[in-house]
Design an enzyme around this catalytic site. Structure first.
Site, PDB file in Angstrom:
ATOM      1  N   ALA A  35     -28.699 -10.110  33.261  1.00  0.00           N
ATOM      2  CA  ALA A  35     -29.959 -10.831  33.424  1.00  0.00           C
ATOM      3  C   ALA A  35     -30.069 -11.336  34.850  1.00  0.00           C
ATOM      4  CB  ALA A  35     -30.004 -12.007  32.470  1.00  0.00           C
TER       5      ALA A  35
ATOM      6  N   THR B 106     -33.532 -12.854  35.937  1.00  0.00           N
ATOM      7  CA  THR B 106     -34.394 -14.001  35.670  1.00  0.00           C
ATOM      8  C   THR B 106     -34.617 -14.173  34.169  1.00  0.00           C
ATOM      9  OG1 THR B 106     -36.293 -12.546  35.898  1.00  0.00           O
ATOM     10  CG2 THR B 106     -35.638 -13.765  37.844  1.00  0.00           C
ATOM     11  N   SER B 107     -34.047 -13.299  33.358  1.00  0.00           N
ATOM     12  CA  SER B 107     -34.264 -13.356  31.915  1.00  0.00           C
ATOM     13  C   SER B 107     -33.071 -14.041  31.253  1.00  0.00           C
ATOM     14  CB  SER B 107     -34.431 -11.942  31.369  1.00  0.00           C
ATOM     15  OG  SER B 107     -33.185 -11.288  31.331  1.00  0.00           O
TER      16      SER B 107
ATOM     17  N   THR C  59     -29.045  -6.299  28.869  1.00  0.00           N
ATOM     18  CA  THR C  59     -28.263  -5.512  27.913  1.00  0.00           C
ATOM     19  C   THR C  59     -26.768  -5.695  28.160  1.00  0.00           C
ATOM     20  OG1 THR C  59     -30.034  -3.914  27.608  1.00  0.00           O
ATOM     21  CG2 THR C  59     -27.810  -3.162  27.095  1.00  0.00           C
TER      22      THR C  59
ATOM     23  N   ASP D 118     -42.714  -7.937  43.105  1.00  0.00           N
ATOM     24  CA  ASP D 118     -42.388  -6.879  42.150  1.00  0.00           C
ATOM     25  C   ASP D 118     -43.554  -5.915  42.056  1.00  0.00           C
ATOM     26  OD1 ASP D 118     -43.948  -8.716  40.929  1.00  0.00           O
ATOM     27  OD2 ASP D 118     -42.839  -8.788  39.049  1.00  0.00           O
TER      28      ASP D 118
ATOM     29  N   SER E  13     -36.734   1.449  42.582  1.00  0.00           N
ATOM     30  CA  SER E  13     -35.502   0.817  42.111  1.00  0.00           C
ATOM     31  C   SER E  13     -34.970   1.525  40.870  1.00  0.00           C
ATOM     32  CB  SER E  13     -35.783  -0.661  41.826  1.00  0.00           C
ATOM     33  OG  SER E  13     -34.754  -1.224  41.078  1.00  0.00           O
TER      34      SER E  13
ATOM     35  N   LYS F  56     -44.569  -8.199  31.963  1.00  0.00           N
ATOM     36  CA  LYS F  56     -44.677  -7.834  33.376  1.00  0.00           C
ATOM     37  C   LYS F  56     -45.952  -7.047  33.644  1.00  0.00           C
ATOM     38  CE  LYS F  56     -40.014  -7.663  35.230  1.00  0.00           C
ATOM     39  NZ  LYS F  56     -38.914  -6.779  35.621  1.00  0.00           N
TER      40      LYS F  56
END
Lengths: 495, 495
Positions: A201, A203-204, A208, A261, A269, A293
């Protein structure tokens, strides 16, 4: 003149810092001023570092050069080793950045030069920011393609013996959306090669890699990763160890604080990493929702077109699916709670979150259709079969054992607070951003058991004072931070 | 929790740096990571600083916070004083920067908010760079006007009793162009108010402040500056002391390394300073030449229009003159050599550089015409008269005495090297950039006597091996650096 290295226990991650006494002879004071970059060389090793000047000889002797933690580690020489230094040459590629600032379109070779210098730590955050802002909204599709190729070109390139190497990527932003941990075992059970590397993570409340780490080790050296894939067809590892896109690792340190972003950066990316990871077939999941997003279908289509333009020219087979991103997926948000949901789905438990199950099976079906034998609509049924029969669960257990099963069982954080419905009614919406922020304040992903357990989702009818969600934290402070925000803005609209 | 200040003799100009031990209790490690900004408060004082984390307790004890030199000075509290700190709030104005990155036009209030935060050191270099790049080439004239007003608004505002307060500014880039030191005494002798504050050299071999400092003190506190102007009508001081445009002082630390010098930034920087300095009438000199800042007349006209648009709306009376910027002005380049030329012109010496004299008189004449009594073409003759009669020299001598005459006489550097014509012919061109770089390598402006004495200018006929210019340095190293470049590229074309 040679100076001896002194390690200085100062952390200025991600930058290298070097320290010199201001009053030394033998170099021009004009040349070496604070915050300029210097190049330090010893033997074959060489790094660039930002210079800080010291006035106090008790911190550093005149014949020494101080290296902060990052610089010391990256140079890799012992204390006392002799090094020389010089003013770092200004990267020539900054001329291209200046032309981009002036509105020019850059050549592929120019973008490649910029990316090599960024990956080589030759740019300051300010210079990286200048490049990113100059590009934001002003990149041609040619430039995005060149950027992707350049980013893939500077890192490690992996190769696999299989002809078809599948992968999936979700644009992200939806809490609890841990489909990869269900898809990978399904694909592995079918026998396609899926060496999945994931991020932690940023910013979350969980990536996974963070969630998988609750079950098994994810920090795998490359040789182990390769041997696990050879045996199990798949892996669920942390990508940070493999150095697939060193340029992306540097860019992200600037994109994050500036919150850049753009679609161009996103495509470059993602695709550069997949290319470097040796993928041939890639499913991209674009969730669309008011707090995701990507906010509109129109935007999703624009993004899809860009993925296709770049991906096809790089020889990737792409399948892009636009999904519902209107609310969190599953029940748990945070590593432990999400791992619980994932295992419940794989075990076909009755109370496993149906939305997570349904989404994972649908996406796994699309990935399976990369297999020519299943192309044209047979993927979904096959995914259902592999999940329902327990084959996927068995594949997951084998993966966990191969990667190194986590001995310690981590439970959800024992400090809990319930957020209740202010009045009876129907859950109208759930704000993905707010849920993510609350879970992070509770301590996720660093505290594995911290997070949120969502007891009701959009469309559910609730009574007044019925629990909407439960916050879990490992510490009273974490709980307090999270509670404070949740009480002010719960993220739920009940109407 | 309160911590005690420890001064740490580390210079990270222009940034504030604070140091904390990584392993302390009482704050969340998530909240305080290296290179984030923190806000440090003690009593009424408060600063923002970039955080570096220390792992070594011999550098800093757990109850202490270390402050680097800039941070220690700006906070202004003694060692051992108690302070508290918190994660610095992200400046709200960054939202406006993000919108500018997205291509929006900003409101005046939004630009003002950004500039206040920049002047208050609330932006990192990366964030300042993002703002500047987002604006580069994408500013409306409205925005440039708003930027100028905002930059003038955050600094010191000076007021003068005179109704007409004149000033002049040259866009720069032409070595030896020290007209201000001739114009100011002429204007003072006439009796107009001209409180001239100048900068020191940034990338050039000398600024007006550097050259004036050879003759008199230029680092004057504001009250002395005011009293000198009251008595002598004028002053020739260093502007850095007066804090006229603190935002500009910060912006320039990013513009310089990124080499952002758009017309918008130039106009905002110059006019905001003049506005803050209390000027009412301003002459702007735009030299045009192939190696000057402005390369074509077309560009000069565009720049003039922008100056006029912004200047008039801010209530400034502007006169803008486009001059020849094809080669250096005068003979000397570097503080001492330029001061020699200036005094030779003021003393009406026969061998005073004629181009410097002619240019200064022409510009002084334009400034004089801001006096209604001289408007419409009578300025030039009046300037000639004041110079020829010795009135300007007398005014200069009074200014020098009032500011504090420099007791020490500095001679041109005694290490010299002559650069000669490779063959006979006519001097076809002189490269301003190269001459400036060679003079800087020789040591100018730090070494006052370092620099270049130009013995021939464009159009002169020279014999083979005749001296084109002489490099002066105070040290053998300086001479060697300069000689090396000059031998490789002299900057002269003789054909």
């Amino acid at each position: 003149m040679a100076l001896k290295i002194k390690r200085i226990a100062i952390d200025t991650h991600p930058e290298n810092t070097a320290f010199l006494l201001r009053r030394r002879n033998g170099y021009s004071p004009e040349q070496f001023v604070a915050l300029r970059k210097i190049e330090i060389t010893g033997g074959d090793a060489s790094i660039l570092a930002t210079l800080a000047l010291i006035d106090d000889e008790s911190l550093l002797e005149p014949h020494m050069i101080g290296l902060g933690e990052q610089a010391f580690r990256r140079l890799g020489l012992p204390e006392g080793a002799e090094v020389t230094f010089r003013q770092a040459p200004v990267p020539h590629s900054l001329e291209h950045v200046r032309r981009k600032i002036d509105g020019d379109e850059l050549e592929e070779t120019e973008i490649a030069e910029i990316i090599r210098d960024i990956a080589g730590y030759r740019y300051s955050p300010m210079e990286i920011g200048a490049f990113l802002v100059a590009c934001a909204g002003f990149m041609s599709t040619h430039e995005t393609l060149a950027l992707t190729r350049a980013m893939a070109g500077v890192g490690r390139q992996m190769h696999w013996p299989s002809e078809i190497v599948v992968d999936k990527h979700c644009i992200g932003g939806i809490p609890g959306n841990r489909t990869s941990m269900i898809i990978v075992p399904i694909i592995a059970a079918h026998g396609l090669t899926m060496p999945k590397t994931s991020s932690r993570a940023i910013t979350s409340p969980s990536g996974t890699a963070d969630t998988m780490e609750v079950l098994a080790s994810v920090d795998l050296p490359e040789d182990r990763l390769v041997s696990i894939v050879a045996k199990e067809h798949a892996v669920l590892a942390w990508g940070g160890r493999v150095n697939l896109s060193p340029a992306d690792d540097v860019l992200i340190t600037v994109e994050r604080p500036l919150r850049i972003d753009t679609f161009d950066q996103m495509v470059a990316s993602i695709l550069s990493k997949k290319l470097a990871a040796g993928s041939t077939h890639l499913l991209i999941d674009i969730p669309v929702g008011p707090t995701a997003k990507v906010r509109t279908t129109r935007e999703a289509i624009r993004l899809r077109k860009l993925f296709e333009y770049v991906g096809h020219r790089l020889g990737l087979v792409l399948d892009i699916v636009v999904t519902d991103g209107s609310q969190p997926v599953g029940r748990g948000v945070g590593p432990v709670l999400e791992a619980r949901d994932v295992m419940a789905v794989l075990r076909n438990e009755d109370d496993a979150p149906r939305d997570l199950r349904e989404r994972a099976v649908m996406l796994a079906g699309r990935v399976l259709e990369f297999d020519p034998a299943l192309a044209g609509g047979k993927g979904y049924a096959r995914a259902m079969e592999l999940l329902g029969s327990g084959a996927a669960l068995a594949a997951m257990e084998r993966l966990i054992d191969a990667q190194g099963r986590c001995r310690e069982v981590i439970l959800p954080g024992s400090h809990v607070h319930d957020i209740c419905a202010p009045a009876g009614g129907t859950v109208m919406s759930i704000d993905c951003h707010l849920i993510a922020r609350i879970a992070r304040l509770a301590g996720a992903p660093m505290d594995k058991g911290a997070g949120i357990d969502l007891l009701h989702k959009v469309g559910d009818r609730v009574r007044a004072d019925e629990v909407l969600y439960r916050i879990h934290a490992h510490s009273p402070t974490g709980l307090e931070y999270a509670r404070e925000l949740a009480v002010a803005s719960s993220g739920y609209v009940v109407g």
